[in-house]
Design an enzyme around this catalytic site. Structure first.
Site, PDB file in Angstrom:
ATOM      1  N   HIS A 262       2.835  -7.748   4.986  1.00  8.80           N
ATOM      2  CA  HIS A 262       3.672  -8.066   6.232  1.00  8.80           C
ATOM      3  C   HIS A 262       4.299  -9.410   5.918  1.00  8.80           C
ATOM      4  O   HIS A 262       5.705  -9.699   5.989  1.00  8.80           O
ATOM      5  CB  HIS A 262       2.887  -8.069   7.323  1.00  8.80           C
ATOM      6  CG  HIS A 262       3.743  -8.226   8.701  1.00  8.80           C
ATOM      7  ND1 HIS A 262       4.052  -7.393   9.497  1.00  8.80           N
ATOM      8  CD2 HIS A 262       4.002  -9.370   9.220  1.00  8.80           C
ATOM      9  CE1 HIS A 262       4.458  -7.816  10.639  1.00  8.80           C
ATOM     10  NE2 HIS A 262       4.821  -9.117  10.393  1.00  8.80           N
ATOM     11  N   GLU A 263       3.341 -10.429   5.945  1.00  7.42           N
ATOM     12  CA  GLU A 263       3.840 -11.878   5.740  1.00  7.42           C
ATOM     13  C   GLU A 263       4.740 -11.929   4.468  1.00  7.42           C
ATOM     14  O   GLU A 263       5.596 -12.737   4.392  1.00  7.42           O
ATOM     15  CB  GLU A 263       2.733 -12.946   5.749  1.00  7.42           C
ATOM     16  CG  GLU A 263       2.132 -12.722   7.017  1.00  7.42           C
ATOM     17  CD  GLU A 263       2.751 -12.703   8.398  1.00  7.42           C
ATOM     18  OE1 GLU A 263       3.660 -13.461   8.271  1.00  7.42           O
ATOM     19  OE2 GLU A 263       2.123 -12.223   9.254  1.00  7.42           O
ATOM     20  N   GLU A 292      11.612  -9.278  11.407  1.00 12.04           N
ATOM     21  CA  GLU A 292      10.418  -8.217  11.418  1.00 12.04           C
ATOM     22  C   GLU A 292      10.726  -6.950  10.861  1.00 12.04           C
ATOM     23  O   GLU A 292       9.712  -6.379  10.215  1.00 12.04           O
ATOM     24  CB  GLU A 292      10.126  -8.033  13.056  1.00 12.04           C
ATOM     25  CG  GLU A 292       9.031  -7.120  13.343  1.00 12.04           C
ATOM     26  CD  GLU A 292       7.497  -7.724  13.221  1.00 12.04           C
ATOM     27  OE1 GLU A 292       7.705  -9.279  12.755  1.00 12.04           O
ATOM     28  OE2 GLU A 292       6.244  -7.410  13.351  1.00 12.04           O
TER      29      GLU A 292
END
Lengths: 493, 493
Positions: A262-263, A292
């Protein structure tokens, strides 16, 4: 052709960027390497940099220069767009007087501490008054900024420019009318198995794997790094220095791995912004929703896919050896895809996650619209969790005290999380069409083409394209939740 | 009693301190964790913070406030001293126009790169022109600042306020007339043995030992940390966040250990400044000479002493086990005390070190006084090494290109290294008298009393006492090289 005036104006913005990015380093250091007692002066150092950046950004000098460039006829289109966006940003920031900014900053600090204490002692009453003050301040902010129709719109604009309550009502009504029945159907049909990923994966090997995956994704480790922190995050010190953090918790292998991915998705976006646009809108992410979308794209559409885990399995065996001798590819795939209503947003699966957001969205909109009061939050929160997720909240620390956002004054932030997942599904659908045999790339952990596609179609524009423009240019239409629904349906039914 | 005006003035200085300490974090990060490509924007970020701090410090507003407080009759003595010192600092900084500061900053950057290249290719000609420019700029700086008698005095004042060429001539003439015969005597009488510390000590264990020693010294690891970097240094992010770095090189055990202790001594000084004086002269070290006295005190007078190594030996055995089975206490003691003329200043022993400084002092003074020219440096350098240390310099990279200081424009910095060692010996002599059985403390690695003594007598005053005032108050007289000579004589003859 750049004029000298435009060049000078850019220099001034770069100076402000230097301060803002340096502030990010102060914050990164606070979360990673700062010794405990350093906290005493760190808050003040951060506040000083923020206030000087604010002064420079709202200075008469910059405003006049910007205004002059706004009328200029010698700028090319990208330059014009940069000028228009900065003009808009300054106008907005100037609406908040210094006294208000200071008040907000002080309130944020006090309310963060109250929230922290309240959460640790599972006692909402400790946080209540500060939250009431914060809500009042955010309402005041909305009035100062100005809005049409709903005060919440003024706050949304800070995180997701171009969006408003009307737009979000469509999305969240889809969540209620389309996603809720889908969730119920999935829950009724699922075969619950034990999640074998809750066993122990040793720390050093988990960290080794996380760096392996970041590199496979194309994260440039010469222009970034990964460190450990209490919470996973991504931060930008410059376009050539984009850092991520991760967190190891025994028994939460999937949590660490998926948050690393995700990061990493966030980091690829920041590394994909062009260094030559440093300090300019063209050099910044266009919205939190699109940001996002990049993290969720990698986390969900890639990182929760079957080809990904099939391809990763030999590496897992190589790194973890005997530790995972009892686990097959399917155990990993099931482990990261289990759908189960749960209490904590950050640990939720990719489907029930959006009900956590729906609940927060409805509450903060109602708070801004003065339809509910802070004192009613515990009961409202718990009712909604019962209603949407069918679960009972045992205590406020696992309920409305779980997230820091409101303590930080981040009203309007939550919806961008859902937008991100929905954009991601829509982008992934287009990528699948544009890049022949994409799933075979994933099945070899070969992400070069995909990263280049994201760079070219999304990252490189920064704020030169709005979220909606990017969505339309990439996928041919505005945000449409049906792609997400199709993705979930295809996977889970 | 503090007036509101003094309080406001202090706030303004704290804001400037926030910028300066944040700049230190940017620099610390550059040397420790910054990814390689981050360098591209880092220089600019550092320059921006420096220039804003300079603007604020030389602003008319601060100058007028300071001037008003200078006349005030309601300040207590420490406050008056703070005001007077800031007034003096501002007056000095205002003498350098913005155009000059920029020119110096650009020249520093260019000349640093030229030096780096010249050193790596062992070719002085690559650096020569930049050094000539730098010398001219530093001469200009001396003229702008103004001086009596010798232009070098204007530069010395930046690092060692209160010192001048007349004072240094005394010191360096002592080095020539007293220390040189002593060195010759020691060299003629010494029994050369193999230095067994040049064997391998493994990295992890060496790092463990270095942290053990820092903690024993009383370095507060909750208000500091140790990291690895290409060069050992100590830097202050706030009085409660004082960081050190170390460097592991196989075969250079003593180098790592002694430099750890050295930086630890610097760190104790910075941690000993009072947090309530943040941003004020009272919260800053008084001079580089006194700073170096703190590092050399720990490095030489403690860290090269027999009781220290005797006390440390069991810990060495515990940490390194079989790795040091062949080494006795005496091997360690000899290894860190071997006197041998050598080429590289940073690797020199505690006695020959001062001839490295003498050579640099004479050269930079002569450069400022226009007595020699940059083009003559290689031959002057090599002659002096032959004259004072009796060694032939084989090439410029091991000769006048070895240090970065001149490339950075740091003319006047070197002498403070010698002053530091001499102050240290003098302080140690007093400490031995004031603290009964000090050597028994050292022999138990119990440094509580000693650290408290340094805190109380030296650290806590910051700039409220000058170097000379501290020296007189602590030892009853001004700097006197005889204490150092007695220390060396007692140990090596």
């Amino acid at each position: 052709m750049s004029s000298e005036k435009y060049h000078q104006w850019t220099k001034q913005l770069q100076k402000i960027a230097d301060l803002r990015y340096t502030q990010a380093l102060l914050e990164w250091d606070q979360e990673t390497y700062m010794p405990e007692k350093g906290a005493e002066f760190r808050g003040q150092q951060i506040a000083t940099l923020a206030s000087i950046a604010h002064e420079l950004f709202t200075s008469e000098e910059l405003y006049l220069k910007t205004h002059e460039l706004l009328q200029a006829d010698y700028l090319i289109s990208a330059e014009k767009k940069n000028v228009a966006l900065i003009h808009q940003d300054i106008s907005k920031e100037k609406k908040l007087p210094g006294t208000f900014v200071e008040k907000l900053s002080r309130a944020t600090s006090t309310s963060f501490h109250a929230w922290h204490k309240a959460k640790n002692s599972n006692d909402f009453s400790i946080f209540r008054e500060d939250l009431e003050k914060m809500v009042a301040i955010k309402r005041e902010q909305a009035e100062l900024i100005g809005y049409e129709r709903h005060p919440y719109n003024a706050l949304l604009d800070e995180y997701e420019p171009g969006t408003d309550v009307a737009f979000l009502e469509n999305i969240f009504s889809d969540i209620k009318t389309k996603l809720k029945p889908l969730l119920d159907e999935i829950l009724s049909k699922r075969v619950v198995k034990p999640n074998l990923l809750h066993g122990a994966f040793s720390k050093e090997k988990s960290l080794e794997l996380s760096v392996f995956i970041l590199q496979k994704m194309g994260y440039d480790m010469n222009a970034g790094r990964q460190d450990e922190a209490a919470h996973p995050f991504c931060t930008t010190i410059s376009p050539l220095d984009v850092r991520t953090t991760t967190r190891y918790t025994p028994g939460l292998f999937a949590d660490m791995l998926l948050s690393t991915i995700h990061e990493g998705g966030h980091a690829l976006y920041e590394q994909g912004l062009l260094p030559e646009n440093y300090g300019l809108p063209a050099g910044s992410a266009t919205s939190l929703g699109i940001h996002e979308s990049q993290s969720r794209f990698w986390e969900n559409n890639i990182g929760r896919s079957k080809p990904f885990w099939t391809a990763l399995y030999p590496t897992l065996q190589q790194i973890f050896g005997q530790e995972i001798a009892h686990l097959q590819v399917d155990d990993f795939y099931y482990g990261v895809n289990e759908i189960t209503p749960s209490l904590i947003r950050t640990q939720a699966d990719e489907l029930t996650y959006h009900f956590h957001i729906l609940i927060r969205y409805e509450i903060e909109k109602a708070l801004m619209g003065k339809e509910i009061e802070v004192k009613d939050l515990p009961s409202v929160w718990n009712e909604q969790y019962e209603k949407y997720l069918g679960i009972k909240v045992p205590s406020d620390d696992k309920g409305l005290l779980q997230d820091v956002h409101w303590a930080h004054g981040g009203f309007g932030y939550f919806p961008t999380y859902s937008l991100g997942s929905f954009y991601a599904a829509q982008f992934f659908q287009t990528a699948t069409k544009s890049l022949e045999n994409l799933s075979s790339d994933i099945g070899r952990l070969e992400f070069g083409r995909l990263k280049a596609w994201l760079n070219e179609n999304i990252h490189q524009y920064g704020r030169l394209k709005s979220a909606d423009e990017i969505c339309k240019d990439v996928t041919g239409e505005s945000l449409n939740i049906d792609y997400f629904i199709a993705y979930i349906r295809g996977k889970h039914l």
